[in-house]
Design an enzyme around this catalytic site. Structure first.
Site, short mmCIF file in Angstrom:
data_model
loop_
_atom_site.label_atom_id
_atom_site.label_comp_id
_atom_site.label_asym_id
_atom_site.label_seq_id
_atom_site.Cartn_x
_atom_site.Cartn_y
_atom_site.Cartn_z
N ASP A 43 0.83 -1.21 0.00
CA ASP A 43 0.00 0.00 0.00
C ASP A 43 0.87 1.27 0.00
O ASP A 43 1.56 1.55 -0.95
CB ASP A 43 -0.98 -0.01 1.17
CG ASP A 43 -1.97 -1.17 1.12
OD1 ASP A 43 -1.93 -1.94 0.15
OD2 ASP A 43 -2.78 -1.32 2.04
N ASN A 44 0.89 1.98 1.11
CA ASN A 44 1.61 3.27 1.18
C ASN A 44 3.03 3.09 1.70
O ASN A 44 3.46 3.77 2.63
CB ASN A 44 0.85 4.23 2.10
CG ASN A 44 -0.53 4.56 1.60
OD1 ASN A 44 -1.37 3.67 1.43
ND2 ASN A 44 -0.80 5.82 1.35
#
Length: 728
Positions: free
Chosen positions: A324-325
């Site tokens: 994800d991030n």
């Protein structure tokens, strides 16, 4: 699988949710789970404190707080985009609708920045960046148009522009996969950027408040931190561009300005757009891009450390999800260990991704989230959750027996998975087998070959186990013949050094027995322009001539210069024919039998790519030739040896072929048979320092075979995907 005599407890994390209070204790006991977690879209039940398990809670740092996001829309996450290539067919004004092909619910052109400074119109035919006076902007959102005032007919133009991200990309996936559009309590989450002081202060303060309000939480599972990998969608909400290593969403005006202050160099938007390639990890990295990664890494790790300190001050552990991030928290860069993170958890999609997690230094423990995710895309009528769990486990186990994760777990909706009793029974067996590997090996190191393998590419150790991936563990035809090398090695008994060209420029490091270079021409993995450096070429030649081994896959050392396509064609004994040497006659020296190919059950499969490879000398031994093109070759070079493979997608036969090829290239093939190898390539053998020996079936049929260890033969019978402890 060899059944365990008892169910033990530990090393397993299970997703839980509200509404299952009466079932949770029994499920945790059957799987031996000692930790529980929530997932995106689920909440921890109140009964969680009564389960006697460690409690993980998901925490988002760049989304999930819509009140803040909507009140601070000017502090959004940005992304650098490039319009389609638009031709000018006639002289005069040319309108470019820059959002054509982009998903307007995800992204919108950022008109609040200094457009003349941070946007750029480029004539792709001439390579010229137009002066801002030569173009103008009108409209907003999906209707935004850039007009080139006086376009040159026959030329092609693009627009590089900053866009505001309106919808977090991971939440988009979860939202659509789970049909949250039918749930009025769900919103499309806006991401926000901690580069802005107000947002950063809010993220810190809200974390502290949340921890104080949730004393039941033992581990904060950051999912992840601030900047998502590059992922944007087309106008039909389909993936348009995905790069699991992409930094296009780390870009903002404040970040670029701080970069310019720190480095003293002025940013050109084209350095981000990169002719539309967005600095893909397949591209040999530019000096600018490496500097940008370093800058973002410093910014992100500084702030991660502050969030970890907040957790530690309140007696909680801090865990990072590797996905994800995750941009700016690359775990094999030096600054990662300074964050103070206690653990890393990541999705296990293959043996290579499992090793990518389990080898991470600087944390107390690692955890793998196994497939399938408990989502409706797998758990539905006609789905095969048991089969997916089986395949996931067999792939991961190849890596686990070499370098074990400390923990495993699952994610998603437990209530959904619990409707499939055969699935729950199978993952209970998997959890127990994982614990048995830890218990019987006693955490000792498995034996490896008496030489190290050095994997050479432009990224070196900073992308350990991360080569040839476009999206995380997904199949791509062009990458598969090279990713298979890494996938094979993840479960083979070799110690690996991940080397950049800087690492070998003055000589190959001590202890490396075989140097391996795999990849397509012009990519970061074969090396591209790095092979133009005479010092690099000479270093490898000296290494092999002195007795080292070199193994090349695909187009190793490709750099068209001085009469050769493969700059190490003299070492490999083969070259890539690009059509310029068709007047030269070739007479392959075919060899019917060889140590390297002794275990192949059929023709060698180099994958879907078809390269035209020709021998360059009469002493090159060609072990496989198809349509007059070399698929496998060996070559003596001074006191050393080289092996060429046209490709190597992962199969059990190809993994055994690579295993043999590395021993042969090292000149130690006489020791191979007694190193703990099964007669059947479907069986892999792991010998631990405490004397225990484990045989695993990496296929899905029953196998009867024999294993030779220290001169002794052992007969082994293995069930499909099964395992058997030979000793210990």
């Amino acid at each position: 699988m060899e059944e365990s005599t008892m169910t033990t407890r530990g090393r397993v994390t299970l997703p839980v949710e509200e509404g299952m209070d009466d079932e949770l204790a029994g499920i945790l006991a059957s799987l031996g789970a000692d930790a529980v977690r929530n997932s995106d879209g689920t909440w921890l039940p109140e009964v969680v404190t009564d389960l006697g398990a460690k409690v993980y809670a998901t925490r988002f740092c760049a989304r999930g707080d819509e009140a803040w996001a909507l009140d601070h829309l000017d502090e959004h996450v940005s992304m650098y985009l490039c319009s389609d290539r638009v031709p000018a067919l006639v002289a005069g004004p040319l309108d470019i609708r820059i959002m054509d092909g982009f998903f307007a619910e995800q992204l919108s052109p950022d008109l609040d920045v200094d457009i003349a400074r941070w946007w750029q119109v480029r004539d792709r035919t001439s390579g010229r960046a137009l002066d801002p006076a030569e173009w103008s902007v009108s409209g907003q959102g999906a209707q935004c148009v850039v007009t080139v005032t006086d376009a040159e007919p026959g030329h092609v133009y693009t627009v590089a522009f900053l866009a505001a991200q309106l919808w977090d990309t991971t939440q988009m996936y979860n939202y659509t996969t789970n049909h949250w559009e039918n749930d009025p309590t769900r919103s499309k989450e806006h991401p926000f950027d901690v580069v802005h002081p107000a947002t950063w202060s809010h993220v810190q303060g809200s974390l502290a408040q949340w921890l104080d309000a949730h004393p039941e939480v033992d581990v904060v599972r950051f999912t992840t931190f601030f900047y998502h990998f590059t992922l944007y969608f087309d106008d039909r909400a389909r993936e348009k561009f995905v790069d699991w290593f992409g930094y296009s969403a780390t870009v903002s005006v404040p970040m670029m300005e701080s970069f310019e202050r720190a480095t003293g160099r002025r940013i050109d938007p084209e350095e981000f757009i990169d002719a539309g390639y967005h600095n893909s990890s397949f591209r040999p990295p530019s000096e600018f891009f490496l500097a940008w990664i370093d800058h973002v890494n410093r910014f992100v790790t500084d702030r991660v450390r502050e969030l970890v300190d907040i957790c530690h001050a309140r007696g909680r552990e801090a865990m990072m999800f590797l996905g994800d991030n995750w941009m700016g928290t690359e775990p094999y860069r030096e600054l990662f260990a300074t964050t103070g993170l206690d653990a890393v958890v990541g999705s296990v999609g293959s043996a290579a991704t499992c090793r990518m997690i389990s080898d991470i230094p600087g944390v107390r423990y690692t955890e793998g989230r196994f497939l399938p995710y408990f989502f409706p895309d797998v758990f539905h009528d006609g789905g095969d959750p048991v089969g997916e769990a089986e395949r996931s486990w067999v792939q991961a186990r190849r890596a686990i027996v070499r370098k074990p994760l400390d923990r495993i777990g699952y994610g998603g909706y437990l209530s959904l998975a619990n409707r499939y009793p055969q699935f729950m029974e199978r993952i209970a067996q998997i959890c127990q087998e994982f614990r048995d590997i830890w218990d019987r090996s006693a955490g000792t190191t498995p034996s490896t070959a008496p030489f190290r393998v050095g994997i050479l590419n432009c990224w070196g150790a900073t992308r350990t186990w991360m080569t040839h991936m476009v999206a995380h563990a997904l199949y791509y035809k062009q990458a598969d013949p090279y990713l298979g090398v890494v996938e094979s090695l993840a479960g083979l008994p070799f110690d690996i050094d991940w080397l950049s060209f800087d690492d070998i420029r003055e000589g190959v490091p001590e202890g490396v027995g075989v140097l391996l270079n795999a990849g397509a021409a012009h990519t970061a993995f074969s090396g591209g322009p790095a092979w133009a450096d005479p010092r690099v070429q000479a270093s490898v030649r000296r290494f092999v001539a002195a007795g080292g081994g070199f193994l090349g896959v695909g187009e190793p050392s490709f750099h068209l210069a001085d009469g050769a396509a493969l700059q190490l064609s003299d070492v490999l004994g083969v070259d890539r024919e690009i059509g310029w040497g068709l007047s030269t006659d070739r007479y392959p020296n075919l060899v019917d039998a060889h140590f390297i190919t002794a275990d192949l059950a059929g023709p060698f499969d180099p994958g879907p790519l078809r390269l035209d490879i020709v021998p360059t000398s009469g002493d090159t031994e060609v072990l496989s030739l198809v349509d007059e093109s070399v698929r496998i070759a060996t070559h003596a070079y001074g006191a050393g040896r080289a092996v060429y493979l046209a490709g190597l997608p992962y199969t059990v036969d190809n993994a055994r072929l690579l295993h043999r090829a590395l021993w042969w290239a090292a000149g130690r093939q006489a020791e191979f048979a007694d190193s703990g190898v099964a007669d059947d390539p479907r069986v892999e053998v792991t010998r631990y320092e405490n004397g225990t020996v484990l045989a695993t079936n990496v296929g899905f049929e029953p196998v009867h075979t024999a294993v030779t260890l220290d001169g002794t033969r052992f007969d082994v019978d293995l069930a499909p995907a099964g395992s058997h402890w030979i000793q210990g």
